[in-house]
Design a protein around this motif. Sequence first.
Motif, mmCIF file in Angstrom:
data_model
loop_
_atom_site.group_PDB
_atom_site.id
_atom_site.type_symbol
_atom_site.label_atom_id
_atom_site.label_comp_id
_atom_site.label_asym_id
_atom_site.label_seq_id
_atom_site.Cartn_x
_atom_site.Cartn_y
_atom_site.Cartn_z
ATOM 1 N N PHE A 48 0.814 -1.217 0.000
ATOM 2 C CA PHE A 48 0.000 0.000 0.000
ATOM 3 C C PHE A 48 0.848 1.268 0.000
ATOM 4 O O PHE A 48 0.364 2.345 -0.363
ATOM 5 N N ARG A 49 2.123 1.171 0.379
ATOM 6 C CA ARG A 49 2.993 2.346 0.404
ATOM 7 C C ARG A 49 3.256 2.880 -0.998
ATOM 8 O O ARG A 49 3.665 4.031 -1.165
ATOM 9 N N GLU A 50 3.024 2.050 -2.008
ATOM 10 C CA GLU A 50 3.221 2.474 -3.388
ATOM 11 C C GLU A 50 1.959 3.074 -4.006
ATOM 12 O O GLU A 50 1.991 3.529 -5.140
ATOM 13 N N ASP A 51 0.868 3.054 -3.262
ATOM 14 C CA ASP A 51 -0.430 3.456 -3.799
ATOM 15 C C ASP A 51 -0.841 4.821 -3.247
ATOM 16 O O ASP A 51 -1.176 4.957 -2.070
ATOM 17 N N GLU A 52 -0.826 5.832 -4.117
ATOM 18 C CA GLU A 52 -1.226 7.175 -3.711
ATOM 19 C C GLU A 52 -2.720 7.269 -3.428
ATOM 20 O O GLU A 52 -3.186 8.226 -2.808
ATOM 21 N N ASN A 53 -3.479 6.281 -3.889
ATOM 22 C CA ASN A 53 -4.933 6.299 -3.712
ATOM 23 C C ASN A 53 -5.400 5.420 -2.554
ATOM 24 O O ASN A 53 -6.590 5.107 -2.459
ATOM 25 N N THR A 54 -4.476 5.024 -1.696
ATOM 26 C CA THR A 54 -4.858 4.230 -0.529
ATOM 27 C C THR A 54 -5.881 4.983 0.323
ATOM 28 O O THR A 54 -5.696 6.163 0.638
ATOM 29 N N VAL A 55 -6.957 4.290 0.677
ATOM 30 C CA VAL A 55 -8.022 4.885 1.494
ATOM 31 C C VAL A 55 -7.826 4.468 2.945
ATOM 32 O O VAL A 55 -7.720 3.273 3.257
ATOM 33 N N LEU A 56 -7.762 5.431 3.840
ATOM 34 C CA LEU A 56 -7.493 5.200 5.264
ATOM 35 C C LEU A 56 -8.781 5.371 6.057
ATOM 36 O O LEU A 56 -9.443 6.408 5.965
ATOM 37 N N THR A 57 -9.128 4.342 6.852
ATOM 38 C CA THR A 57 -10.336 4.400 7.680
ATOM 39 C C THR A 57 -10.020 3.879 9.074
ATOM 40 O O THR A 57 -9.485 2.771 9.218
ATOM 41 N N VAL A 58 -10.329 4.662 10.110
ATOM 42 C CA VAL A 58 -10.152 4.203 11.489
ATOM 43 C C VAL A 58 -11.218 3.155 11.792
ATOM 44 O O VAL A 58 -12.397 3.354 11.509
ATOM 45 N N ILE A 59 -10.802 2.019 12.345
ATOM 46 C CA ILE A 59 -11.731 0.935 12.681
ATOM 47 C C ILE A 59 -11.535 0.540 14.137
ATOM 48 O O ILE A 59 -10.525 0.864 14.760
ATOM 49 N N GLU A 60 -12.495 -0.182 14.663
ATOM 50 C CA GLU A 60 -12.364 -0.711 16.023
ATOM 51 C C GLU A 60 -11.407 -1.894 16.010
ATOM 52 O O GLU A 60 -11.476 -2.754 15.126
ATOM 53 N N THR A 61 -10.519 -1.929 16.986
ATOM 54 C CA THR A 61 -9.581 -3.052 17.103
ATOM 55 C C THR A 61 -10.270 -4.200 17.826
ATOM 56 O O THR A 61 -10.712 -4.033 18.969
ATOM 57 N N PRO A 62 -10.393 -5.370 17.183
ATOM 58 C CA PRO A 62 -10.987 -6.516 17.887
ATOM 59 C C PRO A 62 -10.229 -6.810 19.180
ATOM 60 O O PRO A 62 -9.007 -6.637 19.252
ATOM 61 N N LYS A 63 -10.958 -7.253 20.192
ATOM 62 C CA LYS A 63 -10.359 -7.468 21.509
ATOM 63 C C LYS A 63 -9.154 -8.399 21.437
ATOM 64 O O LYS A 63 -8.102 -8.123 22.034
ATOM 65 N N GLN A 64 -9.280 -9.519 20.717
ATOM 66 C CA GLN A 64 -8.167 -10.473 20.635
ATOM 67 C C GLN A 64 -6.952 -9.845 19.960
ATOM 68 O O GLN A 64 -5.808 -10.063 20.386
ATOM 69 N N ILE A 65 -7.186 -9.044 18.922
ATOM 70 C CA ILE A 65 -6.090 -8.414 18.204
ATOM 71 C C ILE A 65 -5.429 -7.350 19.075
ATOM 72 O O ILE A 65 -4.199 -7.200 19.069
ATOM 73 N N ALA A 66 -6.220 -6.620 19.849
ATOM 74 C CA ALA A 66 -5.653 -5.629 20.769
ATOM 75 C C ALA A 66 -4.758 -6.308 21.800
ATOM 76 O O ALA A 66 -3.658 -5.821 22.111
ATOM 77 N N GLU A 67 -5.215 -7.455 22.310
ATOM 78 C CA GLU A 67 -4.413 -8.198 23.283
ATOM 79 C C GLU A 67 -3.132 -8.727 22.639
ATOM 80 O O GLU A 67 -2.047 -8.684 23.238
ATOM 81 N N GLN A 68 -3.236 -9.240 21.414
ATOM 82 C CA GLN A 68 -2.055 -9.732 20.711
ATOM 83 C C GLN A 68 -1.087 -8.594 20.414
ATOM 84 O O GLN A 68 0.135 -8.764 20.527
#
Length: 304
Positions: free
Chosen positions: A227-247
């Motif tokens: 995605f670092r090569e893509d000037e059209n990357t769309v950025l959206t803030v999302i909720e972090t799933p509990k398991q992923i936050a713990e990991q």
Amino acid sequence: MAYIVLGQKQDQHAQYMLEKLKMRGLDAYLLSTHDFPRNVQFSYCPTEEDGSLTLNDGQILKLSEIKAVFWRGFSGVSDESTRENYLSFDSIAAQDSLACLRTWFLLDNGTVWMNSWQAFQHHKEKPLQLTKVKRLGVNIPKTYIGNNLEDVKAAYDQLEQSIFKPVFGGAHTEMLTDEHLSSERLADALAKSPITVQKFIAGTNIRTYVVGDKTISIELKSEKADFREDENTVLTVIETPKQIAEQAKAIKSELFLNWTAIDWRRDEQGNYYFLEANPSPMFIGFERQSGVPLTEYIIDEMCK
């Protein structure tokens, strides 16, 4: 108490952090390690467990009075020429200089490091980082690292789709194709450097910033493998799933990080796969687009 930004004058993120620290009313200074020993002096006394840095503007900072260091970038030392003759005078001098800096980096004297020498070593050794994260029970994509041509081909054959990238970093991710494997240049390339071949996870890019106990995740929608090569990357803030936050917090701790950006691939079934944890990620663009005051969170950790 003093605060240091370790980085180069021309680095946008270093200057941005320096400005934000000063806006808080803190005594903040920029230090480029490349100025040492030519324009910066270091003093240390092991019996006292203290010393000082004299910056190139003459400012003297006691090591024990440096509250926190924001590590944006390490630029070696003034006369680092170890690639030539490791027994030459300049090479020995460079090693002496690096030994002094590493002593400061590794001192357990209460300074808060955002991030530490250990954290950057784990980032440089990507195979080690992947292994330690896998041992935490975190999903990682099927990965091969090395320069054995037959093993590279076998990895490619075993995976439906795969990408390749450097082991250390410095270049973007690309999809691995039949053309790459049939090229006569591949054997020559592998004789110069190993590569990472990794299963391509169909889905989307997720980046999780972890600062202290805070986790902030963004989805990065892009049609490209990197995605670092893509000037059209769309950025959206999302909720972090509990398991992923713990990991994410477990990864931060395992890799000696006080803050980080963790890159994941989330597949079409919602499963997360760890790609890497960066000890000095870019964040200005994210902060401006999302409105999340990430810099303030980092400074809060530095001031604890």
